[in-house]
Design a protein around this motif. Structure first.
Motif, PDB file in Angstrom:
ATOM      1  N   PRO A   1       3.330   4.779  13.280  1.00 49.10           N
ATOM      2  CA  PRO A   1       4.566   4.551  12.528  1.00 49.10           C
ATOM      3  C   PRO A   1       4.318   3.821  11.207  1.00 49.10           C
ATOM      4  CG  PRO A   1       4.935   4.113  14.848  1.00 49.10           C
ATOM      5  CD  PRO A   1       3.448   4.339  14.680  1.00 49.10           C
ATOM      6  N   ALA A   2       3.340   2.914  11.195  1.00 47.27           N
ATOM      7  CA  ALA A   2       3.036   2.186   9.958  1.00 47.27           C
ATOM      8  C   ALA A   2       2.515   3.136   8.870  1.00 47.27           C
ATOM      9  CB  ALA A   2       2.007   1.087  10.233  1.00 47.27           C
ATOM     10  N   LEU A   3       1.676   4.090   9.266  1.00 41.72           N
ATOM     11  CA  LEU A   3       1.171   5.068   8.299  1.00 41.72           C
ATOM     12  C   LEU A   3       2.299   5.983   7.839  1.00 41.72           C
ATOM     13  CD1 LEU A   3      -1.149   6.334   6.726  1.00 41.72           C
ATOM     14  CD2 LEU A   3      -1.665   7.731   8.751  1.00 41.72           C
ATOM     15  N   PHE A   4       3.159   6.378   8.771  1.00 41.06           N
ATOM     16  CA  PHE A   4       4.325   7.191   8.411  1.00 41.06           C
ATOM     17  C   PHE A   4       5.155   6.452   7.367  1.00 41.06           C
ATOM     18  CE2 PHE A   4       8.613   8.756   8.809  1.00 41.06           C
ATOM     19  CZ  PHE A   4       8.478  10.113   9.041  1.00 41.06           C
ATOM     20  N   ALA A   5       5.392   5.160   7.582  1.00 39.23           N
ATOM     21  CA  ALA A   5       6.162   4.347   6.631  1.00 39.23           C
ATOM     22  C   ALA A   5       5.453   4.272   5.286  1.00 39.23           C
ATOM     23  CB  ALA A   5       6.389   2.943   7.200  1.00 39.23           C
ATOM     24  N   ASP A   6       4.126   4.195   5.301  1.00 34.18           N
ATOM     25  CA  ASP A   6       3.370   4.139   4.048  1.00 34.18           C
ATOM     26  C   ASP A   6       3.541   5.429   3.253  1.00 34.18           C
ATOM     27  OD1 ASP A   6       1.632   2.829   2.219  1.00 34.18           O
ATOM     28  OD2 ASP A   6      -0.039   4.028   2.965  1.00 34.18           O
ATOM     29  N   TYR A   7       3.506   6.570   3.937  1.00 35.23           N
ATOM     30  CA  TYR A   7       3.769   7.845   3.267  1.00 35.23           C
ATOM     31  C   TYR A   7       5.166   7.856   2.650  1.00 35.23           C
ATOM     32  CZ  TYR A   7      -0.324  10.559   4.838  1.00 35.23           C
ATOM     33  OH  TYR A   7      -1.595  11.061   5.026  1.00 35.23           O
ATOM     34  N   LEU A   8       6.145   7.384   3.408  1.00 32.11           N
ATOM     35  CA  LEU A   8       7.523   7.390   2.904  1.00 32.11           C
ATOM     36  C   LEU A   8       7.700   6.458   1.712  1.00 32.11           C
ATOM     37  CD1 LEU A   8      10.004   7.581   5.908  1.00 32.11           C
ATOM     38  CD2 LEU A   8       9.278   9.367   4.363  1.00 32.11           C
ATOM     39  N   ARG A   9       7.084   5.286   1.776  1.00 30.56           N
ATOM     40  CA  ARG A   9       7.174   4.366   0.637  1.00 30.56           C
ATOM     41  C   ARG A   9       6.595   5.007  -0.618  1.00 30.56           C
ATOM     42  NH1 ARG A   9       5.954   0.498   4.675  1.00 30.56           N
ATOM     43  NH2 ARG A   9       3.738   0.642   4.175  1.00 30.56           N
ATOM     44  N   ASP A  10       5.496   5.746  -0.437  1.00 28.10           N
ATOM     45  CA  ASP A  10       4.884   6.433  -1.579  1.00 28.10           C
ATOM     46  C   ASP A  10       5.810   7.513  -2.135  1.00 28.10           C
ATOM     47  OD1 ASP A  10       2.580   7.090  -3.340  1.00 28.10           O
ATOM     48  OD2 ASP A  10       2.659   8.978  -2.233  1.00 28.10           O
ATOM     49  N   ILE A  11       6.469   8.262  -1.258  1.00 26.01           N
ATOM     50  CA  ILE A  11       7.413   9.292  -1.700  1.00 26.01           C
ATOM     51  C   ILE A  11       8.529   8.662  -2.517  1.00 26.01           C
ATOM     52  CG2 ILE A  11       9.186  10.914  -0.903  1.00 26.01           C
ATOM     53  CD1 ILE A  11       7.285  11.470   1.526  1.00 26.01           C
ATOM     54  N   VAL A  12       9.105   7.582  -1.992  1.00 29.17           N
ATOM     55  CA  VAL A  12      10.210   6.924  -2.699  1.00 29.17           C
ATOM     56  C   VAL A  12       9.738   6.354  -4.030  1.00 29.17           C
ATOM     57  CG1 VAL A  12      11.873   5.021  -2.603  1.00 29.17           C
ATOM     58  CG2 VAL A  12      11.501   6.465  -0.587  1.00 29.17           C
ATOM     59  N   ARG A  13       8.549   5.767  -4.051  1.00 30.23           N
ATOM     60  CA  ARG A  13       8.021   5.227  -5.309  1.00 30.23           C
ATOM     61  C   ARG A  13       7.891   6.324  -6.366  1.00 30.23           C
ATOM     62  NH1 ARG A  13       5.031   1.444  -2.161  1.00 30.23           N
ATOM     63  NH2 ARG A  13       3.387   2.943  -1.738  1.00 30.23           N
ATOM     64  N   ARG A  14       7.366   7.493  -5.947  1.00 29.31           N
ATOM     65  CA  ARG A  14       7.208   8.596  -6.902  1.00 29.31           C
ATOM     66  C   ARG A  14       8.560   9.080  -7.412  1.00 29.31           C
ATOM     67  NH1 ARG A  14       5.148  12.707  -3.964  1.00 29.31           N
ATOM     68  NH2 ARG A  14       4.473  11.543  -2.146  1.00 29.31           N
ATOM     69  N   LEU A  15       9.526   9.217  -6.520  1.00 29.99           N
ATOM     70  CA  LEU A  15      10.852   9.693  -6.922  1.00 29.99           C
ATOM     71  C   LEU A  15      11.535   8.719  -7.875  1.00 29.99           C
ATOM     72  CD1 LEU A  15      12.056  11.030  -3.465  1.00 29.99           C
ATOM     73  CD2 LEU A  15      11.711  12.415  -5.517  1.00 29.99           C
ATOM     74  N   VAL A  16      11.378   7.427  -7.623  1.00 31.21           N
ATOM     75  CA  VAL A  16      12.008   6.419  -8.480  1.00 31.21           C
ATOM     76  C   VAL A  16      11.236   6.270  -9.793  1.00 31.21           C
ATOM     77  CG1 VAL A  16      12.628   3.975  -8.671  1.00 31.21           C
ATOM     78  CG2 VAL A  16      13.089   5.220  -6.543  1.00 31.21           C
ATOM     79  N   ALA A  17       9.913   6.298  -9.716  1.00 34.35           N
ATOM     80  CA  ALA A  17       9.101   6.156 -10.931  1.00 34.35           C
ATOM     81  C   ALA A  17       9.306   7.335 -11.880  1.00 34.35           C
ATOM     82  CB  ALA A  17       7.626   6.019 -10.566  1.00 34.35           C
TER      83      ALA A  17
END
Length: 199
Positions: free
Chosen positions: A91-107
């Motif tokens: 789950p921690a790795l899954f969350a890391d992937y999601l954080r990266d997705i959100v960062r890219r979308l916001v950036a």
């Protein structure tokens, strides 16, 4: 020698097409779908009038080209994928992937706003809805396949829920946030804790 020249022309054509699509994305993000015209793209890209219509013959072709370019610009880098590929699925790795997705979308604010504009236009113009749905479904199926191949927790239903949640979160962060004080990563972690099935 002829093949080399042909390859050079194709590379220039692809570079010009990408630059025109980037100009279209900028116009969409700034002016909305009503401002998206071939002429506006030519002006934004500083190219002769008629250039955009040579690459995108119709509005439908233009929209399809913009979806393609948005996908390219929002995609993770090979380095990001390689860095996470060696980690143990959790789950921690899954969350890391999601954080990266959100960062890219916001950036990539301009790109993401353009995507929202295209989705709104497709809602108003049914003839564009098919192109949007095809693009969205391909992306969703790719996400489901990636999650499964990576051995990450969650299945098709959870991936759909995360799409709904992340799109809402990103829309909130790019417009008027209901809770700007809460860090975005904390929101993602809470979503993962709440939406992933418990072991």
């Amino acid at each position: 020698m002829l093949w080399l020249r042909y390859s050079e022309v194709m590379a220039k054509n692809e570079a010009r097409r990408a630059a025109l699509a980037d100009a279209g994305i900028a116009v969409l993000a700034r002016e909305g779908s009503r401002g998206l015209t071939h002429r506006a793209i030519d002006d934004e890209a500083h190219v002769p009038t008629g250039t955009a219509s040579n690459y995108f013959r119709s509005r439908r072709a233009l929209i399809a080209g913009l979806f393609e370019r948005i996908g390219e610009r929002l995609a993770p880098t090979p380095e990001d994928l390689a860095r996470r590929a060696s980690q143990t699925p959790s789950p921690a790795l899954f969350a890391d992937y999601l954080r990266d997705i959100v960062r890219r979308l916001v950036a990539e604010r301009e790109v993401t706003l353009a995507l929202f504009e295209l989705r709104l236009e497709a809602a108003r113009r049914p003839e564009l809805a098919a192109a949007l749905q095809e693009w969205q479904r391909a992306g969703f199926e790719g996400d489901v396949a990636f999650n499964e191949a990576a051995g990450l927790p969650g299945g098709r239903a959870e991936i759909a829920l995360f799409h709904y949640a992340i799109e809402g979160l990103v829309f909130d962060r790019l417009t008027s946030s209901i809770d700007p004080a809460t860090p975005t990563d904390d929101v993602v972690d809470a979503l993962v804790a709440g939406l992933l099935p418990r072991a």
